[in-house]
Design a protein around this motif. Structure first.
Motif, PDB file in Angstrom:
ATOM      1  N   ILE A  89       0.899  -0.994  -0.086  1.00 44.66           N
ATOM      2  CA  ILE A  89      -0.173   0.030  -0.049  1.00 44.66           C
ATOM      3  C   ILE A  89       0.957   1.377   0.052  1.00 44.66           C
ATOM      4  O   ILE A  89       0.659   2.099  -0.877  1.00 44.66           O
ATOM      5  N   ALA A  90       1.887   1.177   0.696  1.00 44.42           N
ATOM      6  CA  ALA A  90       2.800   2.306   1.002  1.00 44.42           C
ATOM      7  C   ALA A  90       3.491   2.657  -0.405  1.00 44.42           C
ATOM      8  O   ALA A  90       3.492   3.823  -0.821  1.00 44.42           O
ATOM      9  N   GLU A  94       3.211   6.021  -2.919  1.00 41.43           N
ATOM     10  CA  GLU A  94       4.460   6.619  -3.348  1.00 41.43           C
ATOM     11  C   GLU A  94       4.609   6.776  -4.704  1.00 41.43           C
ATOM     12  O   GLU A  94       5.179   7.789  -5.354  1.00 41.43           O
ATOM     13  N   ARG A  95       4.394   5.580  -5.503  1.00 44.97           N
ATOM     14  CA  ARG A  95       4.523   5.915  -7.107  1.00 44.97           C
ATOM     15  C   ARG A  95       3.692   6.828  -7.454  1.00 44.97           C
ATOM     16  O   ARG A  95       3.792   7.642  -8.525  1.00 44.97           O
ATOM     17  N   ARG A  96       2.312   6.655  -7.077  1.00 45.13           N
ATOM     18  CA  ARG A  96       1.247   7.381  -7.670  1.00 45.13           C
ATOM     19  C   ARG A  96       1.640   8.977  -7.182  1.00 45.13           C
ATOM     20  O   ARG A  96       1.491   9.881  -8.184  1.00 45.13           O
ATOM     21  N   TYR A  97       2.027   9.484  -6.130  1.00 42.76           N
ATOM     22  CA  TYR A  97       2.326  10.788  -5.925  1.00 42.76           C
ATOM     23  C   TYR A  97       3.848  11.115  -6.451  1.00 42.76           C
ATOM     24  O   TYR A  97       4.089  12.494  -6.125  1.00 42.76           O
ATOM     25  N   GLY A  98       4.386  10.250  -6.904  1.00 46.61           N
ATOM     26  CA  GLY A  98       5.806  10.745  -7.760  1.00 46.61           C
ATOM     27  C   GLY A  98       7.050  10.737  -6.820  1.00 46.61           C
ATOM     28  O   GLY A  98       8.016  11.219  -7.085  1.00 46.61           O
ATOM     29  N   LEU A  99       6.789  10.221  -5.529  1.00 44.76           N
ATOM     30  CA  LEU A  99       7.806  10.127  -4.448  1.00 44.76           C
ATOM     31  C   LEU A  99       9.073   9.577  -4.722  1.00 44.76           C
ATOM     32  O   LEU A  99      10.202   9.850  -4.998  1.00 44.76           O
ATOM     33  N   ARG A 176      -2.883   0.058  -9.960  1.00 50.58           N
ATOM     34  CA  ARG A 176      -2.795   1.371  -9.348  1.00 50.58           C
ATOM     35  C   ARG A 176      -2.818   1.534  -7.955  1.00 50.58           C
ATOM     36  O   ARG A 176      -3.076   0.335  -7.324  1.00 50.58           O
ATOM     37  N   ALA A 177      -2.559   2.580  -7.399  1.00 51.27           N
ATOM     38  CA  ALA A 177      -2.359   2.731  -6.012  1.00 51.27           C
ATOM     39  C   ALA A 177      -3.815   2.410  -5.251  1.00 51.27           C
ATOM     40  O   ALA A 177      -3.822   1.756  -4.141  1.00 51.27           O
ATOM     41  N   GLU A 178      -5.017   2.646  -5.819  1.00 51.95           N
ATOM     42  CA  GLU A 178      -6.234   2.464  -5.244  1.00 51.95           C
ATOM     43  C   GLU A 178      -6.585   0.768  -5.261  1.00 51.95           C
ATOM     44  O   GLU A 178      -7.027   0.255  -4.369  1.00 51.95           O
ATOM     45  N   LEU A 181      -4.510  -0.776  -2.995  1.00 51.15           N
ATOM     46  CA  LEU A 181      -4.844  -0.707  -1.421  1.00 51.15           C
ATOM     47  C   LEU A 181      -5.946  -1.743  -1.438  1.00 51.15           C
ATOM     48  O   LEU A 181      -6.098  -2.516  -0.381  1.00 51.15           O
ATOM     49  N   ALA A 182      -6.959  -2.061  -2.195  1.00 54.06           N
ATOM     50  CA  ALA A 182      -8.124  -2.751  -2.138  1.00 54.06           C
ATOM     51  C   ALA A 182      -7.400  -4.291  -2.293  1.00 54.06           C
ATOM     52  O   ALA A 182      -7.700  -5.306  -1.364  1.00 54.06           O
ATOM     53  N   ALA A 183      -6.728  -4.771  -3.044  1.00 61.81           N
ATOM     54  CA  ALA A 183      -6.139  -6.112  -3.228  1.00 61.81           C
ATOM     55  C   ALA A 183      -5.287  -6.502  -2.271  1.00 61.81           C
ATOM     56  O   ALA A 183      -5.804  -7.651  -1.613  1.00 61.81           O
TER      57      ALA A 183
END
Length: 258
Positions: A89-90, A94-99, A176-178, A181-183
């Motif tokens: 999840i983390a 982090e990938r989604r927000y470009g970190l 994808r991030a969402e 999270l669910a999976a």
């Protein structure tokens, strides 16, 4: 004043200092996140306390005392919650927000980022183990494996961490991030309830044999054998090793930094 006192000396810090700083940041982020803290500590402790009290009240016919049966499985659950669910999840967000992309442009190399994440996982798992073992001892847990069993249990936990971390990174890289999270939460709940991790496989009836092939059951079996009998379960270690190789292969193939 000697020559060169104020001469700038730009350059990256040594790798070990970069990894230590990254691990400290990763650990703080994990512990400050309420959802991750719930997965890491609260749910395993509730499973241990609730399961032990319920088993005693119902007078279930178990091979060992309820707390002795549940403690190794709950320790395995804690490893899975941190190394798989929390990491997936983390990393997904982090990938989604470009970190991760921004960290890739820093002096911190990719191996340093991965080492920092692994070290943070181990630190959080150490905290989990201390809390869970303290609660278990308060409930009357008496591990029967001795020093050798403790060493084998640590080795099993490390192999389980590698296994679930690889699978978690593969999941975070594929979705994808969402969706991650669910999976990740769904897989965690399914394995916790029916994956042979908290309770021994022989409590699942006809599913006992097939469950042996799951990484969750293998980690639970390895910790139970170590903490009950003070020996290594060769089959469980082999299953974990196969899943660790598979997880590493999937992570290297599917994981993207941006």
């Amino acid at each position: 004043m000697s020559q060169g006192t104020f001469t700038p000396a730009p350059g990256a810090a040594p790798l070990h200092r970069q990894v230590r700083a990254q691990a400290a940041m990763e650990t703080k982020l994990l512990l400050r996140n309420g959802e991750q803290l719930l997965l890491a500590v609260v749910i395993p402790v509730l499973a241990l306390v609730g399961g032990t009290l319920a088993a005693r009240r119902l007078d279930l016919d178990l091979a060992h005392e309820p707390v002795d049966v549940l403690t190794p499985g709950v320790l395995a659950l804690a490893v899975m919650s941190t190394a798989f669910t929390s990491l997936a999840i983390a990393t997904g967000f982090e990938r989604r927000y470009g970190l991760l992309k921004r960290l890739g442009a820093s002096p911190l190399p990719r191996i340093g980022l991965l080492l920092g994440k692994v070290l943070a996982l181990l630190l959080v798992q150490l905290l989990q183990a201390v809390v869970i073992c303290a609660v278990a001892l308060g409930l009357g847990w008496r591990p029967g494996g001795g020093v050798l069993g403790a060493v084998v249990a640590v080795l099993a936990a490390l192999l389980g961490t590698c296994t679930f971390a690889g699978l978690g990174l593969a999941l975070a890289g594929a979705l994808r991030a969402e969706a991650t999270l669910a999976a990740a939460n769904l897989i965690y709940l399914l394995l916790m309830m029916g994956g042979g991790i908290v309770l021994p496989r022989d409590t699942y009836g006809a599913a006992e044999g097939p469950l042996q092939l799951l990484p969750s059951a293998a980690l639970g079996d390895a910790l139970r054998t170590a903490l009950w009998d003070g020996r290594a379960d060769a089959v469980a270690f082999l299953v974990l090793l196969v899943w660790a190789v598979l997880g590493a292969g999937l992570a290297s193939r599917l994981f993207k930094w941006e």
